[in-house]
Design a protein around this motif. Structure first.
Motif, PDB file in Angstrom:
ATOM      1  N   ASP A 106       0.798  -1.247  -0.010  1.00 44.27           N
ATOM      2  CA  ASP A 106       0.091   0.577   0.165  1.00 44.27           C
ATOM      3  C   ASP A 106       1.007   1.387   0.161  1.00 44.27           C
ATOM      4  OD1 ASP A 106      -1.619   2.517   0.221  1.00 44.27           O
ATOM      5  OD2 ASP A 106      -3.354   1.042   1.869  1.00 44.27           O
ATOM      6  N   SER A 108      -0.358   4.293  -0.593  1.00 51.01           N
ATOM      7  CA  SER A 108      -1.544   5.623  -0.647  1.00 51.01           C
ATOM      8  C   SER A 108      -1.344   6.241   0.378  1.00 51.01           C
ATOM      9  CB  SER A 108      -3.233   4.805  -0.316  1.00 51.01           C
ATOM     10  OG  SER A 108      -2.607   4.192   1.385  1.00 51.01           O
ATOM     11  N   GLY A 113       0.697   8.493  -3.576  1.00 56.63           N
ATOM     12  CA  GLY A 113      -0.028   7.729  -3.733  1.00 56.63           C
ATOM     13  C   GLY A 113      -1.054   7.141  -4.796  1.00 56.63           C
ATOM     14  N   THR A 114       0.404   6.833  -5.924  1.00 54.57           N
ATOM     15  CA  THR A 114       0.090   6.096  -6.982  1.00 54.57           C
ATOM     16  C   THR A 114       1.605   5.026  -7.395  1.00 54.57           C
ATOM     17  OG1 THR A 114       0.916   6.582  -8.629  1.00 54.57           O
ATOM     18  CG2 THR A 114      -1.221   6.746  -7.461  1.00 54.57           C
ATOM     19  N   SER A 155      -3.018   2.506  -5.584  1.00 54.64           N
ATOM     20  CA  SER A 155      -2.256   2.870  -4.730  1.00 54.64           C
ATOM     21  C   SER A 155      -2.432   1.896  -4.184  1.00 54.64           C
ATOM     22  CB  SER A 155      -2.374   3.721  -3.841  1.00 54.64           C
ATOM     23  OG  SER A 155      -3.948   3.453  -3.868  1.00 54.64           O
TER      24      SER A 155
END
Length: 232
Positions: A106, A108, A113-114, A155
């Motif tokens: 994750d 995020s 955030g990607t 994300s």
């Protein structure tokens, strides 16, 4: 793009040397911050992992085949890094491990955030030989975002895998012993890692109540004899 590459011994040493392997419930609870997104019916919880630099890594083991051959949200987690499964409580096909390992990535909380622009690369290491020693390797390039049961968008990448799949090349996916799974991430400056052990072994057979009473009686007799000798 997120990358999963073969991990050789040198790669493991270079990453682990600067980022100690984490062995604790992710977020202190074992719950992923965004929950579980790979397929319906999968419960959150019991993940070993780390959350830092805006990145969260999570790993866990799960019973894939119960006595009816069905998956269960059963993790047998010791709260540190170990997941234990008893073959006597499973009915798995001969070419599959009774357990799956499940991973979560994750990004995020990173500035972008990607995965595409976070700058982080990820590696997974799988020890498919449960004998002594750890030899992390992977059968080939692996991009979890290509799996259709991934619903985490740009994300979050999560999935559930079995070492009985052909790509992993496990000689005997049902062999007794300890299997190590490791997950690494780096952006060239920061490094993160987490690792778990999957133990496949028969559960200890508890002593019957009569044996426990006998042992207690023998202990009491020994203590009484020692007191008599001391008094004499």
């Amino acid at each position: 793009m997120i990358k999963f590459k073969t991990i050789l011994a040198a790669a493991v040493v270079s990453i682990v040397g600067v980022g100690a392997v984490q062995a604790a419930p992710v977020n202190g609870t074992g719950d992923l911050q965004g929950g579980v997104v790979f397929g319906s019916g999968n419960a959150n919880g019991s993940f070993t992992g780390v959350n830092a630099f805006g990145v969260e890594l999570g790993l866990r083991g799960k019973l894939r085949f119960d006595l009816n051959g069905d998956p269960q949200n059963q993790f047998n987690y010791d709260g540190d890094r170990t997941y234990t499964f008893d073959p006597a409580l499973s009915n798995a096909p001969g070419n599959r491990a009774i357990w799956n390992f499940e991973f979560s990535l994750d990004v995020s909380q990173t500035p972008s955030g990607t995965f595409a622009t976070s700058g982080w690369d990820f590696l997974i290491g799988i020890d498919t030989d449960p004998s002594a020693g750890v030899n992390l390797a992977f059968g080939g390039p692996f991009d979890p975002l290509l799996y259709s049961d991934n619903a985490g968008g740009p994300s979050v990448a999560q999935n559930s895998q079995n070492i009985g799949f052909a790509a992993y090349g496990a000689a005997d996916p049902q062999a007794f012993g300890t299997y190590t799974i490791s997950l690494f991430g780096t952006n060239g400056t920061e490094q993160l890692s987490t690792s778990i052990d999957i133990v496949v072994a028969p559960a200890p057979v508890p002593l019957p109540a009569s044996a426990l009473l006998l042992l207690g009686g023998v202990g009491a007799m020994g203590a009484f004899a020692r007191r008599r000798r001391k008094t004499a």
